[in-house]
Design an enzyme around this catalytic site. Sequence first.
Site, PDB file in Angstrom:
ATOM      1  N   HIS A  13       7.131  11.418 -17.414  1.00 54.32           N
ATOM      2  CA  HIS A  13       7.567  12.738 -16.935  1.00 54.32           C
ATOM      3  C   HIS A  13       9.044  12.940 -17.257  1.00 54.32           C
ATOM      4  O   HIS A  13       9.852  12.025 -17.142  1.00 54.32           O
ATOM      5  CB  HIS A  13       7.361  12.841 -15.418  1.00 54.32           C
TER       6      HIS A  13
ATOM      7  N   TYR B 100       7.290  19.576  -5.332  1.00 60.06           N
ATOM      8  CA  TYR B 100       7.771  19.416  -3.958  1.00 60.06           C
ATOM      9  C   TYR B 100       8.020  20.827  -3.439  1.00 60.06           C
ATOM     10  O   TYR B 100       8.789  21.580  -4.049  1.00 60.06           O
ATOM     11  CB  TYR B 100       9.087  18.649  -3.917  1.00 60.06           C
TER      12      TYR B 100
ATOM     13  N   PRO C  66       9.239   8.254   2.283  1.00 58.91           N
ATOM     14  CA  PRO C  66       8.645   8.243   0.925  1.00 58.91           C
ATOM     15  C   PRO C  66       8.888   9.527   0.129  1.00 58.91           C
ATOM     16  O   PRO C  66       8.337   9.696  -0.940  1.00 58.91           O
ATOM     17  CB  PRO C  66       7.153   8.045   1.199  1.00 58.91           C
TER      18      PRO C  66
ATOM     19  N   LYS D 190      10.651   6.113  -3.477  1.00 59.57           N
ATOM     20  CA  LYS D 190      11.630   5.076  -3.824  1.00 59.57           C
ATOM     21  C   LYS D 190      11.255   3.672  -3.375  1.00 59.57           C
ATOM     22  O   LYS D 190      11.804   2.697  -3.867  1.00 59.57           O
ATOM     23  CB  LYS D 190      12.982   5.445  -3.191  1.00 59.57           C
TER      24      LYS D 190
ATOM     25  N   TYR E 150      17.225  10.672  -8.479  1.00 58.94           N
ATOM     26  CA  TYR E 150      15.758  10.707  -8.515  1.00 58.94           C
ATOM     27  C   TYR E 150      15.198   9.739  -9.553  1.00 58.94           C
ATOM     28  O   TYR E 150      14.248   9.009  -9.282  1.00 58.94           O
ATOM     29  CB  TYR E 150      15.301  12.135  -8.815  1.00 58.94           C
TER      30      TYR E 150
END
Length: 390
Positions: A73, A195, A286, A290, A381
Site C-alpha cells: 500500500h 479510517y 490498535p 502498531k 504511520y
Amino acid sequence: MRHSTVGIIGAGPAGLVLGNLLLGAGIDCVIIERQSREYCQKRVRAGLLEEPTVSLFRRQGWADRLLAQGLEHNGTELRYLGRRIRLDYGQLVGRTMHVYPQQEVVTDLIEIFLAKGGELHFEVDDAAIYGVDCDRPTLRFAGQERSCDFVAGCDGFFGISRPALGPVDAWDRHHEFGWVAMLAAVGPSTDEIVYALGPDGFAGHMLRSSTVSRFYVQCPPGDVIESWSDDRIWSALQNGLASPGWTLAEGPVIEKSIVDMRSYVVADMRRNRLFLAGDSAHIVPPVGAKGMNLAIVDACVLFDAVRRFLSLGDETGLDAYSSTCLERVWRIQDFSMWMAWMLHTLPEAHPDRSYSLARSHAQLRYLERSRAYQTQFAENYVGFPMPVTV
Ligand code: APR
C-alpha cells in the site's frame, strides 16, 4: 540440566522473530508456546506491516509469501462529514506498508524456525521462570528444567514474564472507547484502508485478502459482543463509513469480538537476565496497527544486544535495551493516541463530547490542507527506521 543460551517464552511475532534471528546467527535458543501450532497459525490479530518490518523480512529471507500474497500500500484514506482525505504516504515519505495478516506472519516464522532445526515446544502449559537474579536463570517447562543465559518474555500481556519482573512501575490507561472487531467473508469495498469519523464515532475498513475483510466500529468501553448483532455491526459500518457515491459490500460474519482500548507501558523491560519484548511490556491502542511492529522491533533490539554481548562481551546493548525500546514505544503511544482521539467520539453522556468532536473535525480539516501535518502522519504511520541494524 540442559542449557540454552536464550529461552524464549511465547511464539508470537516477538518470540518468533527473536528465535529466527538467533538461529540465523548460530545462537542456540528454545521457544516454548502455550497454545497449539494450529491455534497460533489461525489466531486472527493485526495485519499491517511497517516498512522497517518488511525490510527486515526481506533481509532475513523470510518474505517470500509476504511479498507474493501481501498487498503493498502507498496510501490510506480518512473520512469525516462525508469528505475523503487520501494520504499518499508513499509520496510524502517515500515508504510503503504491506497488508499481510499476522497469522500468516506467525505461520511463516514457525515454518522457517522449524525448517532450520529450531527447538519449539507447543502446548506447554506449565512454563515457569526461576532464578531471575542469577547469571543463569532456569526455565521449567514440560517436566524439564533448562538453564539459560537469557530469558526473553515474549508471552504477551497475560503471560508469566511481566509478573516475574517483580514490582515494576507502569502506566496503565483505559480509554473512553472500545471497538467491535469483525472479520467478514466479503472482499474489500476499497483498495486502501479507510479510517472514518462518523456521527457515532470511529469506523474502519481494513483489508486482509480478496475474499476476507476486517472491520472495526466504535463502541462504549466495557461493551459486550452480545449487544452487537451482525445487522447492528453492518448498520454502524454503513453509517460510519458513508461517503457520497461509495457503497460498502456486506457478507457473512466469520468472527466478531470486543477490543478493549488500553495503553500500558512498563517503566523497565528488564530484570537482570530476563527481558520483556512485545505485548508483555506494552500495549498500544490498535488504531495505528502498531502492536505487532513494536513487538518485532523489541525482538531486533534484544537480538542485537545479546549478539554483541556474546561476541564482544559488550553489555551496552543489554543495559540500553529498555530505554532503546521504550523510546519507540512512547513515540507510538503518542501517535496511536493522536489518531485515536482524532477519529473517535467521547461517550454520549460525556460532558466534553461535543467539544471533542468539534476539535477532531478541526484536526481533520487541517490534515486535509497541510502537507506538514500529513507528513507528520505519514512518517509515524509507515514506521521509523529500526534503532538497530539486523
Ligand atoms: N507460556 C507459554 N506461552 C505463552 C504463555 C505461557 N505462560 N502465555 C502466553 N503465551 C504465548 C501466547 O499463546 C502467544 O502465542 O505467548 C504468545 C504471545 O504472542 P502475542 O500475544 O502475539 O504477543 P507479541 O509476540 O508480543 O505480539 C504483539 O501481536 O498479539 C498481537 O497485535 C497483537 O500487538 C500485538 C502483537
